[in-house]
Design an enzyme around this catalytic site. Structure first.
Site, PDB file in Angstrom:
ATOM      1  N   TYR A   1      40.693  -5.864 -33.631  1.00  0.00           N
ATOM      2  CA  TYR A   1      40.098  -7.196 -33.457  1.00  0.00           C
ATOM      3  C   TYR A   1      41.190  -8.254 -33.331  1.00  0.00           C
ATOM      4  O   TYR A   1      41.235  -9.015 -32.374  1.00  0.00           O
ATOM      5  CB  TYR A   1      39.185  -7.495 -34.650  1.00  0.00           C
ATOM      6  CG  TYR A   1      38.582  -8.873 -34.634  1.00  0.00           C
ATOM      7  CD1 TYR A   1      37.472  -9.157 -33.825  1.00  0.00           C
ATOM      8  CD2 TYR A   1      39.101  -9.883 -35.414  1.00  0.00           C
ATOM      9  CE1 TYR A   1      36.916 -10.419 -33.810  1.00  0.00           C
ATOM     10  CE2 TYR A   1      38.550 -11.155 -35.402  1.00  0.00           C
ATOM     11  CZ  TYR A   1      37.450 -11.418 -34.601  1.00  0.00           C
ATOM     12  OH  TYR A   1      36.904 -12.678 -34.573  1.00  0.00           O
TER      13      TYR A   1
ATOM     14  N   ARG B   1      26.551  -9.260 -38.652  1.00  0.00           N
ATOM     15  CA  ARG B   1      27.363 -10.355 -39.180  1.00  0.00           C
ATOM     16  C   ARG B   1      26.723 -10.893 -40.457  1.00  0.00           C
ATOM     17  O   ARG B   1      25.550 -10.657 -40.731  1.00  0.00           O
ATOM     18  CB  ARG B   1      27.506 -11.444 -38.123  1.00  0.00           C
ATOM     19  CG  ARG B   1      28.312 -10.939 -36.929  1.00  0.00           C
ATOM     20  CD  ARG B   1      28.303 -11.890 -35.765  1.00  0.00           C
ATOM     21  NE  ARG B   1      28.912 -13.150 -36.129  1.00  0.00           N
ATOM     22  CZ  ARG B   1      28.760 -14.259 -35.416  1.00  0.00           C
ATOM     23  NH1 ARG B   1      28.003 -14.254 -34.332  1.00  0.00           N
ATOM     24  NH2 ARG B   1      29.340 -15.377 -35.778  1.00  0.00           N
TER      25      ARG B   1
ATOM     26  N   TYR C   1      48.937 -14.113 -16.537  1.00  0.00           N
ATOM     27  CA  TYR C   1      48.236 -14.150 -15.254  1.00  0.00           C
ATOM     28  C   TYR C   1      48.212 -15.573 -14.693  1.00  0.00           C
ATOM     29  O   TYR C   1      48.325 -15.772 -13.491  1.00  0.00           O
ATOM     30  CB  TYR C   1      46.812 -13.602 -15.393  1.00  0.00           C
ATOM     31  CG  TYR C   1      46.716 -12.126 -15.110  1.00  0.00           C
ATOM     32  CD1 TYR C   1      46.042 -11.657 -13.990  1.00  0.00           C
ATOM     33  CD2 TYR C   1      47.321 -11.198 -15.952  1.00  0.00           C
ATOM     34  CE1 TYR C   1      45.969 -10.300 -13.718  1.00  0.00           C
ATOM     35  CE2 TYR C   1      47.252  -9.842 -15.698  1.00  0.00           C
ATOM     36  CZ  TYR C   1      46.575  -9.396 -14.580  1.00  0.00           C
ATOM     37  OH  TYR C   1      46.499  -8.054 -14.301  1.00  0.00           O
TER      38      TYR C   1
ATOM     39  N   THR D   1      30.859 -18.873 -35.210  1.00  0.00           N
ATOM     40  CA  THR D   1      29.786 -19.679 -34.634  1.00  0.00           C
ATOM     41  C   THR D   1      28.450 -19.035 -34.970  1.00  0.00           C
ATOM     42  O   THR D   1      28.329 -17.820 -35.001  1.00  0.00           O
ATOM     43  CB  THR D   1      29.965 -19.772 -33.098  1.00  0.00           C
ATOM     44  OG1 THR D   1      31.260 -20.300 -32.812  1.00  0.00           O
ATOM     45  CG2 THR D   1      28.913 -20.657 -32.474  1.00  0.00           C
TER      46      THR D   1
ATOM     47  N   LYS E   1      42.703 -10.107 -29.723  1.00  0.00           N
ATOM     48  CA  LYS E   1      42.712 -11.549 -29.427  1.00  0.00           C
ATOM     49  C   LYS E   1      44.100 -12.002 -28.991  1.00  0.00           C
ATOM     50  O   LYS E   1      44.246 -12.769 -28.038  1.00  0.00           O
ATOM     51  CB  LYS E   1      42.272 -12.341 -30.657  1.00  0.00           C
ATOM     52  CG  LYS E   1      40.793 -12.279 -30.911  1.00  0.00           C
ATOM     53  CD  LYS E   1      40.417 -13.228 -32.038  1.00  0.00           C
ATOM     54  CE  LYS E   1      38.913 -13.424 -32.056  1.00  0.00           C
ATOM     55  NZ  LYS E   1      38.509 -14.546 -32.893  1.00  0.00           N
TER      56      LYS E   1
END
Length: 197
Positions: A22, A63, A36, A52, A26
């Site tokens: 995880y 969650r 890029y 969120t 990120k």
């Protein structure tokens, strides 16, 4: 290890820990976006989205908030994995969308933190869910899961300065709307349509 952490903080990640995919995912994604953008002259922006929540979260998505709501709606125990006094960031979905729109309409490339810097403990969230559902549930603590990590709190100074953004939906109102949706989604079932239709 730095809270609340600004965009300039690179963080500390155990590359082989239970949560490594995880966290490293990120970091890798941000590296790809920047490389890029430079190599292919792409218009690309980076927002760091903190926790969120809001309506349309699935009760079974695993969650914390949906787990609390699902348990409370069944009058089952609300399980806190780890220390109930751990603090986290809870940003309502409409505040996130507003930030995304502001970022897209700006010349900023990021990274820019988007989250609610107001800290709330896991116990506080559990208590509010119980209150909003009218549940008879109890709060219980359990050992942390292998992938459990303390949430970080965002420093949103850049978002305020460069995007003119800050969260406006208070936790109580956001949770109320989220719980109302979850109450309805709990009773909805997808029925198989009769043959021939």
């Amino acid at each position: 290890e730095e809270h609340p952490f600004p965009e300039s903080y690179w963080g500390f990640v155990d590359p082989i820990g239970a949560r490594s995919s995880y966290a490293e995912g990120k970091r890798y994604a941000e590296s790809l976006v920047v490389n890029y953008r430079v190599r292919f002259q792409l218009e690309a922006k980076i927002i760091r989205i903190f926790n969120t929540y809001g309506p349309r979260m699935r009760l079974a998505d695993g969650r914390m908030l949906p787990d609390f709501a699902a348990a409370a709606l069944e009058n089952a125990d609300l399980a806190i994995y780890g220390d109930p006094s751990w603090q986290g960031s809870y940003n309502y979905i409409s505040d996130l969308i507003e930030a995304l729109l502001k970022m897209m309409n700006s010349s900023e490339t990021g990274p820019i933190n988007i989250g609610n810097p107001e800290p709330h403990t896991m116990r506080e969230i559990a208590e509010r869910v119980i209150k909003l559902t009218g549940s008879q549930s109890r709060i219980v603590t359990r050992d942390p899961l292998p992938f459990t990590a303390k949430q970080g709190l965002p420093d949103i100074a850049l978002a305020k300065e460069r995007l003119g953004w800050f969260p406006v939906v208070p936790l109580e109102k956001g949770l109320e709307q989220t719980i109302e949706f979850m109450k309805g989604s709990r009773v909805m079932r997808l029925e198989k349509l009769p043959t021939g239709l």
